[in-house]
Design a protein around this motif. Structure first.
Motif, PDB file in Angstrom:
ATOM      1  N   VAL A 214       0.849  -1.195   0.000  1.00  0.00           N
ATOM      2  CA  VAL A 214       0.000   0.000   0.000  1.00  0.00           C
ATOM      3  C   VAL A 214       0.882   1.242   0.000  1.00  0.00           C
ATOM      4  CG1 VAL A 214      -1.820   1.225   1.229  1.00  0.00           C
ATOM      5  CG2 VAL A 214      -1.647  -1.262   1.408  1.00  0.00           C
TER       6      VAL A 214
ATOM      7  N   ASP B 141       9.350   9.549  -5.863  1.00  0.00           N
ATOM      8  CA  ASP B 141       9.150   9.586  -4.403  1.00  0.00           C
ATOM      9  C   ASP B 141       9.199   8.182  -3.827  1.00  0.00           C
ATOM     10  OD1 ASP B 141       8.822  12.299  -4.204  1.00  0.00           O
ATOM     11  OD2 ASP B 141       6.631  12.249  -4.330  1.00  0.00           O
ATOM     12  N   LEU B 142       8.460   7.300  -4.487  1.00  0.00           N
ATOM     13  CA  LEU B 142       8.361   5.918  -3.992  1.00  0.00           C
ATOM     14  C   LEU B 142       9.735   5.251  -3.985  1.00  0.00           C
ATOM     15  CD1 LEU B 142       6.433   3.497  -3.210  1.00  0.00           C
ATOM     16  CD2 LEU B 142       6.665   2.812  -5.579  1.00  0.00           C
TER      17      LEU B 142
ATOM     18  N   PRO C  26       0.936   5.602  -0.053  1.00  0.00           N
ATOM     19  CA  PRO C  26       0.076   6.757   0.179  1.00  0.00           C
ATOM     20  C   PRO C  26      -0.349   7.377  -1.152  1.00  0.00           C
ATOM     21  CG  PRO C  26       2.319   7.154   0.964  1.00  0.00           C
ATOM     22  CD  PRO C  26       2.287   5.778   0.454  1.00  0.00           C
ATOM     23  N   GLU C  27      -1.480   8.050  -1.135  1.00  0.00           N
ATOM     24  CA  GLU C  27      -2.014   8.672  -2.352  1.00  0.00           C
ATOM     25  C   GLU C  27      -1.095   9.781  -2.873  1.00  0.00           C
ATOM     26  OE1 GLU C  27      -6.123  10.328  -2.621  1.00  0.00           O
ATOM     27  OE2 GLU C  27      -6.471   8.799  -1.081  1.00  0.00           O
ATOM     28  N   GLY C  28      -1.087   9.947  -4.184  1.00  0.00           N
ATOM     29  CA  GLY C  28      -0.441  11.109  -4.773  1.00  0.00           C
ATOM     30  C   GLY C  28       1.077  11.033  -4.865  1.00  0.00           C
ATOM     31  N   LEU C  29       1.652   9.894  -4.483  1.00  0.00           N
ATOM     32  CA  LEU C  29       3.105   9.743  -4.516  1.00  0.00           C
ATOM     33  C   LEU C  29       3.581   9.570  -5.965  1.00  0.00           C
ATOM     34  CD1 LEU C  29       4.754   9.590  -1.883  1.00  0.00           C
ATOM     35  CD2 LEU C  29       5.018   7.165  -2.315  1.00  0.00           C
TER      36      LEU C  29
END
Lengths: 272, 348
Positions: A86, A95-96, A88-91
């Motif tokens: 899972v 970023d990931l 987080p939203e908007g990543l």
């Protein structure tokens, strides 16, 4: 032996799934765990990656008890890609993947040139460099899975544990992900342990197969040793022919199926 | 859009988000502007020169108004706003839910119950609330109540680990119970006592003095750096638990520490000014949109919380002069449409 489970008892609360299991993972190999749904293969992988604490027995990383090594130090040696992770939203992809550098960073060293280099290399290896600034939610399933693998790669670990890295992917993308795994193993000499559902792909891309049923290891060895018609019957309750894969020569499982086919074969012969 | 600049020197390295820095600087500028306005406006209007002389000249006629009335009140507002917003940003990150706020931690509702109980009980015992209780006793009561409320929520939400979703649900349930206990206490209390309690539970900065500024500032001096140091583990905690562990973060201790800092921040804020609504909910989401980041940025959220609260108190103090509204009324009036907007958006 890089990673070892010694008489581990695994489960969630009173629900014991694996009891007294032993398994050793040799350095520089690709090991794939196969078995029917609910046989405890993901549970075993979670324990090997210290995501689940054994109720008994121990997991050893390079000969030391994994729960006695600071989790951050483990994270520099061992990368785990959980099943259906899972985010987080908007990543964004970058970023990931950058988050994979977490174990190497401190509050005063948050973005070193090593971090930048590792992220760029991981993105290049998975072919995601062009998508780096795209939000994760906008990617296709295959691209998203590759982004997660990139994150595990950016972590820069010798050992990689992948829990069903090919779920939700179509066949072309499954092959793509497994080719990447083979590349990591052959070029970078990494040790990989993964859980796969597809037996034919497992046979093709693994050095060693571990077949599990009801929380026990039934067989382990090379794909030729493990994937036999008797084992398929014992582990999967599946009647199948095993023939050589015409491309790779590895065992290829061809299910015989249920009486439906036998019936239609019989009626076909009656007509003729 | 998401431009970041690497900042490196001798083994030290950071990544600076250009937009984040810009938002923080503009926010601080806006805060300074609002503080200046807050000093000038009121029953006695003053020029900036009068404000400055009032601040530094002990014999100036404005000295008392600035240094004993307006400045401590404005500072309390800014500090409380920053604390609430920071607390909200932490909770929203951990719960992975933009509708989460310290209310769901049981802090604000827990504080309300103990304060109302204290006011009502002391009223029936001593026949009126004494000055000592209002200045010293109420913040202490609120702090204790807030911490008890949080402990109840945390204890009930814990099940071999903490799940953000479960935390939100338990928090909403516990808050509903506390809120009803509060209303029950209000109905059995003496009318004058409950009137006083009502002002407090709306969230008010009326007659806040240095005795509120000093403890709040001291608490924040400890808690804000603690929370900011946790930024990295908070970033990791936004992922699923397995991923967090895989990254080398001890999930439960890290999460407990961040929740504890959020609880303490909102408890301290509530102790100083009562439960001011919506600041903790809205500020992180505003900061998130302004910085265009994927998650609520802590420092920017805190600055925006301070700006919002100071602006709201300016309105509360001057809009219906000479009547001063509790600041919580203004934030609620501004916040309610915002909340509806958020729910509407998440439905789509």
């Amino acid at each position: 032996m890089r990673l070892q489970a010694a008489a581990v008892k695994l489960g969630y609360g009173d629900n014991v799934i694996v009891d007294g299991l032993d398994l050793g993972i040799e350095a520089g190999t690709v090991t794939t765990i196969i078995g029917p749904n609910g046989c405890g293969k993901s549970t075993l992988l979670r324990a090997l990656g210290r995501l689940l604490k054994p109720q008994g027995g121990e997991v050893l990383l390079d000969g030391k008890r994994i729960d006695r090594i600071p989790t951050r130090e483990v994270a520099k040696i061992l990368g785990v890609l959980p099943q259906a992770p899972v985010a987080p939203e908007g990543l964004t992809v970058a970023d990931l993947v950058g988050r994979g550098r977490h174990p190497h960073q401190t509050w005063y060293r948050q973005w070193s040139s090593d971090d930048e280099g590792a992220v760029a290399a991981a993105l290049a290896m998975t072919g995601l460099a062009d998508l780096a600034e795209r939000p994760l939610d906008e990617l296709s399933g295959g691209q998203r899975q590759r982004a997660w693998i990139s994150m595990a790669l950016a972590q820069g670990t010798d050992l990689l544990l992948l829990d069903e890295p090919t779920t939700f992917l179509d066949l072309a993308h499954q092959v793509e992900v497994l080719e990447l795994v083979r590349h990591l193993h052959q070029e970078a000499g990494r040790t990989v342990v993964m859980v796969l559902h597809d037996l034919n792909l497992a046979a093709r891309y693994a050095d060693r197969l571990v077949a599990m049923r009801a929380g026990r290891v039934i067989a382990s060895g090379t794909p030729h040793e493990v994937l036999t018609e008797e084992l398929l019957r014992e582990v999967f309750e599946l009647d199948a022919k095993v023939i050589p894969d015409p491309v790779a020569g590895t065992p290829l499982v061809v299910p015989i199926g249920r009486p439906h086919h036998a019936h239609s074969a019989a009626s076909a012969s009656e007509i003729s | 859009m998401t431009t970041t600049l690497p900042l490196r020197t001798r083994g030290l390295s950071w990544r600076v988000r250009v937009r984040g820095v810009a938002v923080a600087l503009i926010g601080l500028l806006l805060l300074a502007l609002l503080m200046a306005l807050n000093m000038r406006l009121g029953d006695i209007q003053m020029s900036l020169a009068e404000v400055v002389s009032g601040a530094f000249d002990v014999h100036s006629p404005a000295h008392f108004v600035i240094m004993e009335l307006r400045l401590p009140r404005a500072l309390t507002g800014a500090l409380v706003g920053a604390a609430l917003a920071l607390s909200g940003a932490i909770i929203q990150s951990i719960a992975r839910n933009p509708l989460a706020s310290p209310e769901i931690l049981g802090v604000t509702t827990g504080a309300s119950v103990t304060v109302v109980a204290g006011v009502v009980a002391s009223g029936s015992v001593t026949g009126g609330t004494s000055g000592l209780l209002t200045s010293l006793g109420i913040p202490a009561l609120a702090l204790v109540g807030g911490l008890i409320g949080a402990a109840v929520v945390y204890g009930l939400a814990w099940r071999r680990g903490l799940d953000g979703y479960r935390l939100v649900l338990v928090g909403i349930g516990v808050s509903a119970v506390f809120t009803n206990v509060k209303f029950w206490l209000l109905t059995i209390g003496d009318v004058t006592d409950t009137g006083r309690a009502m002002v407090w539970i709306t969230g008010s900065l009326n007659s806040r003095g240095w005795e509120h500024v000093t403890p709040t500032a001291l608490a924040l001096a400890v808690l804000v750096p603690l929370a900011l140091l946790g930024t990295r583990s908070l970033d990791a905690l936004r992922f699923g638990d397995d991923t967090v562990t895989a990254l080398g973060v001890r999930v439960n201790p890290a999460r407990a520490l961040m929740i504890l800092s959020a609880v303490l921040l909102s408890a301290v804020a509530t102790a100083a000014a009562g439960p001011i609504a919506f600041v903790a909910l809205a500020s992180p989401q505003i900061a998130l949109r302004l910085t265009r980041s994927a998650h609520p940025p802590l420092l920017c959220s805190a600055i925006i919380g301070a700006v919002l609260t100071t602006a709201a108190d300016l309105v509360a103090r001057t809009a219906f002069s000479p009547i001063e509204l509790p600041v919580g009324i203004v934030t609620a009036v501004l916040g309610a449409p915002y909340l509806i907007h958020l729910i509407w958006r998440s439905r789509k």
